[in-house]
Scaffold this motif. Structure first.
Motif, PDB file in Angstrom:
ATOM      1  N   VAL A  42       5.314   1.457   8.123  1.00 42.33           N
ATOM      2  CA  VAL A  42       4.989   1.607   9.544  1.00 42.33           C
ATOM      3  C   VAL A  42       6.089   0.901  10.314  1.00 42.33           C
ATOM      4  O   VAL A  42       6.283  -0.315  10.163  1.00 42.33           O
ATOM      5  CB  VAL A  42       3.631   0.973   9.910  1.00 42.33           C
ATOM      6  CG1 VAL A  42       3.313   1.241  11.371  1.00 42.33           C
ATOM      7  CG2 VAL A  42       2.530   1.469   9.018  1.00 42.33           C
ATOM      8  N   ALA A  46       6.161   1.378  16.126  1.00 42.87           N
ATOM      9  CA  ALA A  46       4.826   1.973  16.086  1.00 42.87           C
ATOM     10  C   ALA A  46       3.763   0.898  16.229  1.00 42.87           C
ATOM     11  O   ALA A  46       2.767   1.085  16.939  1.00 42.87           O
ATOM     12  CB  ALA A  46       4.632   2.747  14.784  1.00 42.87           C
ATOM     13  N   ARG A  71      -6.861   3.162  11.807  1.00 42.05           N
ATOM     14  CA  ARG A  71      -6.045   4.165  12.503  1.00 42.05           C
ATOM     15  C   ARG A  71      -4.756   4.444  11.721  1.00 42.05           C
ATOM     16  O   ARG A  71      -4.326   5.596  11.604  1.00 42.05           O
ATOM     17  CB  ARG A  71      -5.727   3.688  13.913  1.00 42.05           C
ATOM     18  CG  ARG A  71      -4.996   4.724  14.720  1.00 42.05           C
ATOM     19  CD  ARG A  71      -4.940   4.369  16.174  1.00 42.05           C
ATOM     20  NE  ARG A  71      -4.209   5.401  16.897  1.00 42.05           N
ATOM     21  CZ  ARG A  71      -3.680   5.213  18.072  1.00 42.05           C
ATOM     22  NH1 ARG A  71      -3.827   4.067  18.704  1.00 42.05           N
ATOM     23  NH2 ARG A  71      -3.016   6.185  18.674  1.00 42.05           N
ATOM     24  N   ILE A  72      -4.133   3.395  11.199  1.00 40.63           N
ATOM     25  CA  ILE A  72      -2.902   3.556  10.411  1.00 40.63           C
ATOM     26  C   ILE A  72      -3.181   4.397   9.173  1.00 40.63           C
ATOM     27  O   ILE A  72      -2.427   5.316   8.845  1.00 40.63           O
ATOM     28  CB  ILE A  72      -2.306   2.180  10.050  1.00 40.63           C
ATOM     29  CG1 ILE A  72      -1.789   1.495  11.330  1.00 40.63           C
ATOM     30  CG2 ILE A  72      -1.216   2.309   8.994  1.00 40.63           C
ATOM     31  CD1 ILE A  72      -1.472   0.025  11.172  1.00 40.63           C
ATOM     32  N   VAL A  75      -3.551   8.081  10.061  1.00 34.77           N
ATOM     33  CA  VAL A  75      -2.246   8.716  10.278  1.00 34.77           C
ATOM     34  C   VAL A  75      -1.552   8.950   8.935  1.00 34.77           C
ATOM     35  O   VAL A  75      -0.976  10.012   8.700  1.00 34.77           O
ATOM     36  CB  VAL A  75      -1.368   7.858  11.217  1.00 34.77           C
ATOM     37  CG1 VAL A  75       0.068   8.374  11.261  1.00 34.77           C
ATOM     38  CG2 VAL A  75      -1.963   7.836  12.619  1.00 34.77           C
ATOM     39  N   ARG A  78      -3.022  11.939   7.220  1.00 35.86           N
ATOM     40  CA  ARG A  78      -2.556  13.174   7.865  1.00 35.86           C
ATOM     41  C   ARG A  78      -1.130  13.516   7.431  1.00 35.86           C
ATOM     42  O   ARG A  78      -0.832  14.663   7.093  1.00 35.86           O
ATOM     43  CB  ARG A  78      -2.650  13.037   9.385  1.00 35.86           C
ATOM     44  CG  ARG A  78      -2.405  14.339  10.114  1.00 35.86           C
ATOM     45  CD  ARG A  78      -2.645  14.232  11.617  1.00 35.86           C
ATOM     46  NE  ARG A  78      -1.645  13.361  12.235  1.00 35.86           N
ATOM     47  CZ  ARG A  78      -1.930  12.276  12.936  1.00 35.86           C
ATOM     48  NH1 ARG A  78      -3.179  11.890  13.120  1.00 35.86           N
ATOM     49  NH2 ARG A  78      -0.976  11.545  13.467  1.00 35.86           N
ATOM     50  N   LEU A  79      -0.235  12.519   7.435  1.00 32.12           N
ATOM     51  CA  LEU A  79       1.149  12.770   7.010  1.00 32.12           C
ATOM     52  C   LEU A  79       1.211  13.187   5.552  1.00 32.12           C
ATOM     53  O   LEU A  79       1.963  14.087   5.187  1.00 32.12           O
ATOM     54  CB  LEU A  79       2.008  11.517   7.218  1.00 32.12           C
ATOM     55  CG  LEU A  79       2.378  11.170   8.644  1.00 32.12           C
ATOM     56  CD1 LEU A  79       3.187   9.882   8.673  1.00 32.12           C
ATOM     57  CD2 LEU A  79       3.162  12.291   9.290  1.00 32.12           C
ATOM     58  N   LEU A  90       5.782   5.960   9.029  1.00 31.98           N
ATOM     59  CA  LEU A  90       4.976   6.226  10.216  1.00 31.98           C
ATOM     60  C   LEU A  90       5.741   5.706  11.433  1.00 31.98           C
ATOM     61  O   LEU A  90       6.138   4.543  11.473  1.00 31.98           O
ATOM     62  CB  LEU A  90       3.615   5.542  10.115  1.00 31.98           C
ATOM     63  CG  LEU A  90       2.594   6.162   9.156  1.00 31.98           C
ATOM     64  CD1 LEU A  90       3.041   6.071   7.704  1.00 31.98           C
ATOM     65  CD2 LEU A  90       1.257   5.486   9.315  1.00 31.98           C
ATOM     66  N   ASP A  94       3.925   9.507  15.520  1.00 28.44           N
ATOM     67  CA  ASP A  94       2.805   9.870  14.646  1.00 28.44           C
ATOM     68  C   ASP A  94       1.469   9.381  15.199  1.00 28.44           C
ATOM     69  O   ASP A  94       0.415   9.869  14.803  1.00 28.44           O
ATOM     70  CB  ASP A  94       3.009   9.308  13.243  1.00 28.44           C
ATOM     71  CG  ASP A  94       4.202   9.915  12.552  1.00 28.44           C
ATOM     72  OD1 ASP A  94       4.379  11.140  12.643  1.00 28.44           O
ATOM     73  OD2 ASP A  94       4.975   9.153  11.924  1.00 28.44           O
ATOM     74  N   PHE A  95       1.508   8.420  16.118  1.00 31.92           N
ATOM     75  CA  PHE A  95       0.285   7.836  16.665  1.00 31.92           C
ATOM     76  C   PHE A  95      -0.101   8.438  18.016  1.00 31.92           C
ATOM     77  O   PHE A  95      -1.090   8.033  18.602  1.00 31.92           O
ATOM     78  CB  PHE A  95       0.429   6.318  16.784  1.00 31.92           C
ATOM     79  CG  PHE A  95       0.446   5.643  15.449  1.00 31.92           C
ATOM     80  CD1 PHE A  95      -0.722   5.200  14.865  1.00 31.92           C
ATOM     81  CD2 PHE A  95       1.637   5.465  14.769  1.00 31.92           C
ATOM     82  CE1 PHE A  95      -0.721   4.598  13.623  1.00 31.92           C
ATOM     83  CE2 PHE A  95       1.659   4.848  13.523  1.00 31.92           C
ATOM     84  CZ  PHE A  95       0.483   4.417  12.947  1.00 31.92           C
ATOM     85  N   SER A  96       0.694   9.382  18.518  1.00 31.88           N
ATOM     86  CA  SER A  96       0.359   9.965  19.824  1.00 31.88           C
ATOM     87  C   SER A  96      -0.465  11.220  19.674  1.00 31.88           C
ATOM     88  O   SER A  96      -0.691  11.753  18.691  1.00 31.88           O
ATOM     89  CB  SER A  96       1.588  10.250  20.658  1.00 31.88           C
ATOM     90  OG  SER A  96       2.706  10.538  19.938  1.00 31.88           O
TER      91      SER A  96
END
Length: 96
Positions: A42, A46, A71-72, A75, A78-79, A90, A94-96
């Motif tokens: 990360v 980020a 949350r991390i 993400v 998902r990736l 990350l 990637d967090f938006s």
């Protein structure tokens, strides 16, 4: 008509350890797909976007990671689901 999923790869995060990597300017953690370990990173930026306290440096970045772990991980999942690579970074986008 329903499709049957015979085999599904999933990434899990049973190991809660994480560490700050000053050289890469990120927090590193690992995910596991069965017996395969996958490194995740990360970026500092980020983490800064998640919590202003992260700008104070290494320990604060780890605290921010811990505060936003769910949350991390979301993400990261998902990736991982989008593509299979050797490692995953990350970024703020990637967090938006």
């Amino acid at each position: 008509m329903r499709k049957t999923v015979w085999w599904k790869m999933a990434i899990e995060f049973p190991n809660l350890s994480r560490r700050y990597d000053a050289t890469r300017r990120c927090v590193r953690f690992s995910g596991y797909d069965g017996a395969l370990e996958r490194p995740f990173f990360v970026e500092e930026e980020a983490l800064w976007a998640l919590d202003a306290i992260a700008r104070k440096g290494g320990a604060a970045l780890l605290t921010t990671f811990d505060r936003h772990r769910d949350r991390i991980y979301a993400v990261a999942v998902r990736l991982y689901g989008r593509r299979r690579e050797g490692s995953y970074t990350l970024t703020p986008a990637d967090f938006s």
